[in-house]
Write an enzyme that holds these catalytic residues in place. Structure first.
Site, PDB file in Angstrom:
ATOM      1  N   ARG A   1       0.841  -1.090   0.255  1.00  0.00           N
ATOM      2  CA  ARG A   1      -0.162   0.043  -0.077  1.00  0.00           C
ATOM      3  C   ARG A   1       0.758   1.239   0.151  1.00  0.00           C
ATOM      4  NH1 ARG A   1      -3.039  -3.237   3.537  1.00  0.00           N
ATOM      5  NH2 ARG A   1      -4.769  -4.101   2.503  1.00  0.00           N
TER       6      ARG A   1
ATOM      7  N   LYS B   1       3.378  11.318 -11.771  1.00  0.00           N
ATOM      8  CA  LYS B   1       2.409  10.383 -12.387  1.00  0.00           C
ATOM      9  C   LYS B   1       3.110   8.980 -12.550  1.00  0.00           C
ATOM     10  CE  LYS B   1      -0.448  13.559 -15.296  1.00  0.00           C
ATOM     11  NZ  LYS B   1      -0.541  13.793 -16.624  1.00  0.00           N
TER      12      LYS B   1
ATOM     13  N   GLU C   1       9.733  17.198 -25.495  1.00  0.00           N
ATOM     14  CA  GLU C   1       8.900  17.753 -24.204  1.00  0.00           C
ATOM     15  C   GLU C   1       9.578  19.039 -23.703  1.00  0.00           C
ATOM     16  OE1 GLU C   1       6.291  16.344 -23.000  1.00  0.00           O
ATOM     17  OE2 GLU C   1       6.491  14.247 -23.409  1.00  0.00           O
TER      18      GLU C   1
ATOM     19  N   LYS D   1       8.051  22.624 -14.962  1.00  0.00           N
ATOM     20  CA  LYS D   1       7.007  21.537 -14.319  1.00  0.00           C
ATOM     21  C   LYS D   1       6.715  21.578 -12.785  1.00  0.00           C
ATOM     22  CE  LYS D   1       5.473  16.977 -14.881  1.00  0.00           C
ATOM     23  NZ  LYS D   1       5.713  15.596 -15.494  1.00  0.00           N
TER      24      LYS D   1
ATOM     25  N   GLU E   1      -4.003  17.348 -11.781  1.00  0.00           N
ATOM     26  CA  GLU E   1      -4.434  17.449 -13.169  1.00  0.00           C
ATOM     27  C   GLU E   1      -6.249  17.959 -13.123  1.00  0.00           C
ATOM     28  OE1 GLU E   1      -2.569  15.480 -16.343  1.00  0.00           O
ATOM     29  OE2 GLU E   1      -4.434  15.753 -17.449  1.00  0.00           O
TER      30      GLU E   1
ATOM     31  N   ARG F   1      -2.228  21.587 -14.968  1.00  0.00           N
ATOM     32  CA  ARG F   1      -1.450  20.572 -15.179  1.00  0.00           C
ATOM     33  C   ARG F   1      -1.759  19.938 -16.633  1.00  0.00           C
ATOM     34  NH1 ARG F   1       1.264  15.964 -11.527  1.00  0.00           N
ATOM     35  NH2 ARG F   1       2.341  15.092 -13.304  1.00  0.00           N
TER      36      ARG F   1
ATOM     37  N   ASN G   1       0.241  18.399 -21.480  1.00  0.00           N
ATOM     38  CA  ASN G   1      -0.312  17.399 -22.535  1.00  0.00           C
ATOM     39  C   ASN G   1      -0.451  18.127 -23.735  1.00  0.00           C
ATOM     40  OD1 ASN G   1      -0.058  15.226 -20.537  1.00  0.00           O
ATOM     41  ND2 ASN G   1      -2.210  15.652 -19.873  1.00  0.00           N
TER      42      ASN G   1
ATOM     43  N   HIS H   1      -0.214  15.596 -26.606  1.00  0.00           N
ATOM     44  CA  HIS H   1      -0.088  14.238 -26.128  1.00  0.00           C
ATOM     45  C   HIS H   1      -1.783  13.321 -26.658  1.00  0.00           C
ATOM     46  CE1 HIS H   1       2.958  15.739 -24.064  1.00  0.00           C
ATOM     47  NE2 HIS H   1       3.363  14.543 -23.402  1.00  0.00           N
TER      48      HIS H   1
ATOM     49  N   HIS I   1      -0.344  10.213 -28.324  1.00  0.00           N
ATOM     50  CA  HIS I   1      -0.892   9.038 -27.701  1.00  0.00           C
ATOM     51  C   HIS I   1      -1.572   7.946 -28.601  1.00  0.00           C
ATOM     52  CE1 HIS I   1      -0.520  10.231 -23.174  1.00  0.00           C
ATOM     53  NE2 HIS I   1       0.610  10.337 -23.684  1.00  0.00           N
TER      54      HIS I   1
ATOM     55  N   HIS J   1       8.014   7.980 -27.675  1.00  0.00           N
ATOM     56  CA  HIS J   1       6.953   8.779 -27.179  1.00  0.00           C
ATOM     57  C   HIS J   1       7.216  10.568 -27.498  1.00  0.00           C
ATOM     58  CE1 HIS J   1       4.054  10.650 -24.160  1.00  0.00           C
ATOM     59  NE2 HIS J   1       5.066  11.570 -23.718  1.00  0.00           N
TER      60      HIS J   1
HETATM   61  P1  NAD Z   1      12.597   4.882 -22.289  1.00  0.00           P
HETATM   62  O1  NAD Z   1      12.297   4.869 -20.872  1.00  0.00           O
HETATM   63  O2  NAD Z   1      12.072   3.798 -23.117  1.00  0.00           O
HETATM   64  O3  NAD Z   1      14.182   5.198 -22.677  1.00  0.00           O
HETATM   65  C1  NAD Z   1      14.571   5.289 -24.108  1.00  0.00           C
HETATM   66  C2  NAD Z   1      15.666   4.332 -24.385  1.00  0.00           C
HETATM   67  O4  NAD Z   1      16.960   4.811 -23.989  1.00  0.00           O
HETATM   68  C3  NAD Z   1      15.454   3.027 -23.642  1.00  0.00           C
HETATM   69  O5  NAD Z   1      15.700   2.026 -24.534  1.00  0.00           O
HETATM   70  C4  NAD Z   1      16.438   3.077 -22.545  1.00  0.00           C
HETATM   71  O6  NAD Z   1      16.883   1.698 -22.307  1.00  0.00           O
HETATM   72  C5  NAD Z   1      17.507   3.781 -23.122  1.00  0.00           C
HETATM   73  N1  NAD Z   1      18.313   4.556 -22.115  1.00  0.00           N
HETATM   74  C6  NAD Z   1      18.015   5.149 -21.103  1.00  0.00           C
HETATM   75  N2  NAD Z   1      18.727   5.781 -20.722  1.00  0.00           N
HETATM   76  C7  NAD Z   1      20.082   5.630 -21.258  1.00  0.00           C
HETATM   77  C8  NAD Z   1      21.213   6.115 -21.277  1.00  0.00           C
HETATM   78  N3  NAD Z   1      21.655   6.946 -20.145  1.00  0.00           N
HETATM   79  N4  NAD Z   1      22.142   5.733 -22.178  1.00  0.00           N
HETATM   80  C9  NAD Z   1      21.878   4.866 -22.994  1.00  0.00           C
HETATM   81  N5  NAD Z   1      20.491   4.396 -23.172  1.00  0.00           N
HETATM   82  C10 NAD Z   1      19.676   4.720 -22.238  1.00  0.00           C
HETATM   83  O7  NAD Z   1      11.940   6.317 -22.765  1.00  0.00           O
HETATM   84  P2  NAD Z   1      11.869   7.819 -22.222  1.00  0.00           P
HETATM   85  O8  NAD Z   1      11.764   8.647 -23.435  1.00  0.00           O
HETATM   86  O9  NAD Z   1      12.736   8.109 -21.066  1.00  0.00           O
HETATM   87  O10 NAD Z   1      10.170   7.691 -21.713  1.00  0.00           O
HETATM   88  C11 NAD Z   1       9.370   7.548 -22.335  1.00  0.00           C
HETATM   89  C12 NAD Z   1       7.993   7.075 -21.409  1.00  0.00           C
HETATM   90  O11 NAD Z   1       7.932   8.089 -20.443  1.00  0.00           O
HETATM   91  C13 NAD Z   1       7.049   6.661 -21.982  1.00  0.00           C
HETATM   92  O12 NAD Z   1       6.291   5.464 -21.558  1.00  0.00           O
HETATM   93  C14 NAD Z   1       5.861   7.879 -21.475  1.00  0.00           C
HETATM   94  O13 NAD Z   1       4.473   7.608 -21.458  1.00  0.00           O
HETATM   95  C15 NAD Z   1       6.753   8.377 -20.205  1.00  0.00           C
HETATM   96  N6  NAD Z   1       6.390   9.548 -19.806  1.00  0.00           N
HETATM   97  C16 NAD Z   1       5.655   9.718 -18.540  1.00  0.00           C
HETATM   98  C17 NAD Z   1       5.657  11.115 -18.087  1.00  0.00           C
HETATM   99  C18 NAD Z   1       5.126  11.125 -16.655  1.00  0.00           C
HETATM  100  O14 NAD Z   1       4.605  12.319 -16.325  1.00  0.00           O
HETATM  101  N7  NAD Z   1       5.169  10.388 -15.766  1.00  0.00           N
HETATM  102  C19 NAD Z   1       5.710  12.162 -18.793  1.00  0.00           C
HETATM  103  C20 NAD Z   1       6.338  11.779 -20.228  1.00  0.00           C
HETATM  104  C21 NAD Z   1       6.487  10.576 -20.549  1.00  0.00           C
HETATM  105  N1  GLY Z   2       3.631  14.801 -18.349  1.00  0.00           N
HETATM  106  C1  GLY Z   2       2.492  15.373 -18.288  1.00  0.00           C
HETATM  107  C2  GLY Z   2       2.367  15.514 -16.589  1.00  0.00           C
HETATM  108  O1  GLY Z   2       3.172  15.056 -15.989  1.00  0.00           O
HETATM  109  O2  GLY Z   2       1.390  15.822 -16.202  1.00  0.00           O
END
Ligand code: NAD
Ligand code: GLY
Length: 379
Positions: free
Chosen positions: A135, A157, A199, A241, A251, A255, A259, A262, A266, A279
């Protein structure tokens, strides 16, 4: 001296360790930003129990797991790790369950701390696992991609994808701290740097016209991973942010501006199959579509749409949606977006540079025009 000049001097003078806070009352936390800061700061003071579980993926663990474990050398912490397969296609409940398996097998209790070592996929999954395990247990974000440092690691998030929709299962759950070490970018592939820039550009568009202009001038340095330029871009993005999240954690209002693009993006990710479009790439195209609609509604000047397209192209990002995606594909996937309210698609659009709006008050015919024109590459 402008803000960036001053920031650059401070960075060099202070050996590149900067911090800011996400102000959320008792759940406030710091974000540390700088180059090669992992070894320079005491992460252990944010860990309240004796157990630590580092969650990473195969790619990032091979590069950085030993370095992160070294932080705990000579300490009394019980250190365990779980290494997941790499990719957006593994961001699902099945793979979060592997984190639970490891936590239970290694007998972690409620005082454990999870460390998310990786990009946004690992950060979102680890945060969600932390929100659910017994939890709720503590977690730390150690983002290793540009996208995760400027966006996903901040604001709480967390969650996973469902085959029918991106990020549809999740929770708001804040970390204890974020450590954004620019040095991680030394191994980051160019395509991932570009995806993160989508972003970063978003923050300029929705919140900070001066930052947008700065990005227009400094995009080449950012693509070249210049440390001072990266430090500034990460710092300014996190500041924006943090400000937004502090006033609207769940949100209910502003907030949603984060997006921009997005809902279109998406839809592209879902339609193309998770992991095929990055992404940030989908967000870049979605942002151009959102600005095109804003222009059609008469809210922004055509010149802003053109500047934004130029900036995305300079950042090596796409501006047109996939050819195999029809208008109906977009509309049907966009209809299950989290912002849909009472059956109406709500979109984040731009009213002017630096100000967004969340609205369902747009002419559907204009949205269809945007979808049709963008598909034909005529945006
Ligand atoms: P990811 O986590 O898939 O990383 C991208 C690639 O880079 C992967 O292959 C990873 O293994 C590699 N990698 C990571 N760090 C590295 C490094 N230092 N050196 C070499 N390779 C490296 O993708 P991302 O773009 O970081 O994140 C995308 C995800 O984030 C999506 O799922 C998206 O929905 C999510 N997201 C969430 C929020 C939120 O607010 N929580 C906001 C934006 C995006
Ligand atoms: N990436 C959008 C948010 O965190 O709200």
């Amino acid at each position: 001296m402008d803000y960036f000049g001053l920031f650059g001097v401070l960075c060099l003078w202070r050996n590149t360790l900067n911090s800011l806070r996400v102000e959320l009352g008792s759940r406030s936390y710091p974000i540390y930003i700088g180059s090669d800061i992992l070894q320079k700061m005491d992460i252990t003071k944010y860990i309240h129990g004796q157990q630590v579980m580092i969650v990473s993926n195969e790619t990032v663990a091979a590069l950085y797991m030993d370095k992160v474990c070294a932080i705990f050398a000579n300490s009394a912490f019980k250190l365990d790790r779980v290494v997941l397969p790499d990719g957006e296609q593994y961001k699902n409940l099945q793979h979060v369950n592997l984190i639970f398996d490891q936590l239970l097998t290694a007998q972690h209790n409620r005082t454990t701390t999870l460390i998310a070592l990786g990009g946004g996929v690992i950060g979102d999954m680890t945060g969600f696992a932390a929100a659910c395990y017994q939890r709720g247990v503590n977690f730390i974000q150690m983002p290793t991609t540009l996208l995760s440092q400027v966006d996903s690691s901040v604001g709480g998030k967390t969650g996973v994808n469902h085959p029918l929709g991106k990020n549809m299962i999740g929770a708001f759950y804040q970390p204890q701290m974020v450590v954004a070490d620019i040095n991680f970018f030394s191994t980051l592939p160019a395509r991932e740097v570009s995806a993160g820039l989508a972003e970063v550009i978003k923050y300029g568009l929705i919140y900070d016209p001066e930052f947008f202009v700065w990005l227009e001038k400094n995009i080449a340095d950012l693509l070249a991973k210049d440390v001072d330029a990266m430090c500034y871009a990460v710092q300014r993005s996190c500041e924006i942010k943090a400000e937004v999240v502090a006033v609207d954690e769940k949100e209910q209002g502003i907030r949603a501006w984060l997006n921009l693009g997005h809902t279109f993006g998406h839809a592209i990710e879902t339609h193309q199959g998770y992991g095929n479009w990055l992404h940030g790439e989908a967000v870049a195209v979605g942002t151009v579509m959102a600005l095109d609609l804003s222009y059609r509604l008469g809210w922004i000047d055509r010149s802003l749409l053109e500047r934004t397209k130029k900036l995305f192209i300079s950042a090596n990002l796409p501006i047109h949606p996939p050819e195999n995606m029809s208008e109906d594909d977009f509309l049907s996937i966009m209809s299950v977006d989290k912002k849909v309210f009472d059956g109406h698609i709500r979109l984040v659009l731009l009213e002017e540079l630096g100000r967004a709006i969340v609205t369902d008050k747009f002419d559907m015919n204009l949205l269809k025009e945007t979808l049709s024109i963008s598909r034909k590459g005529l945006l």
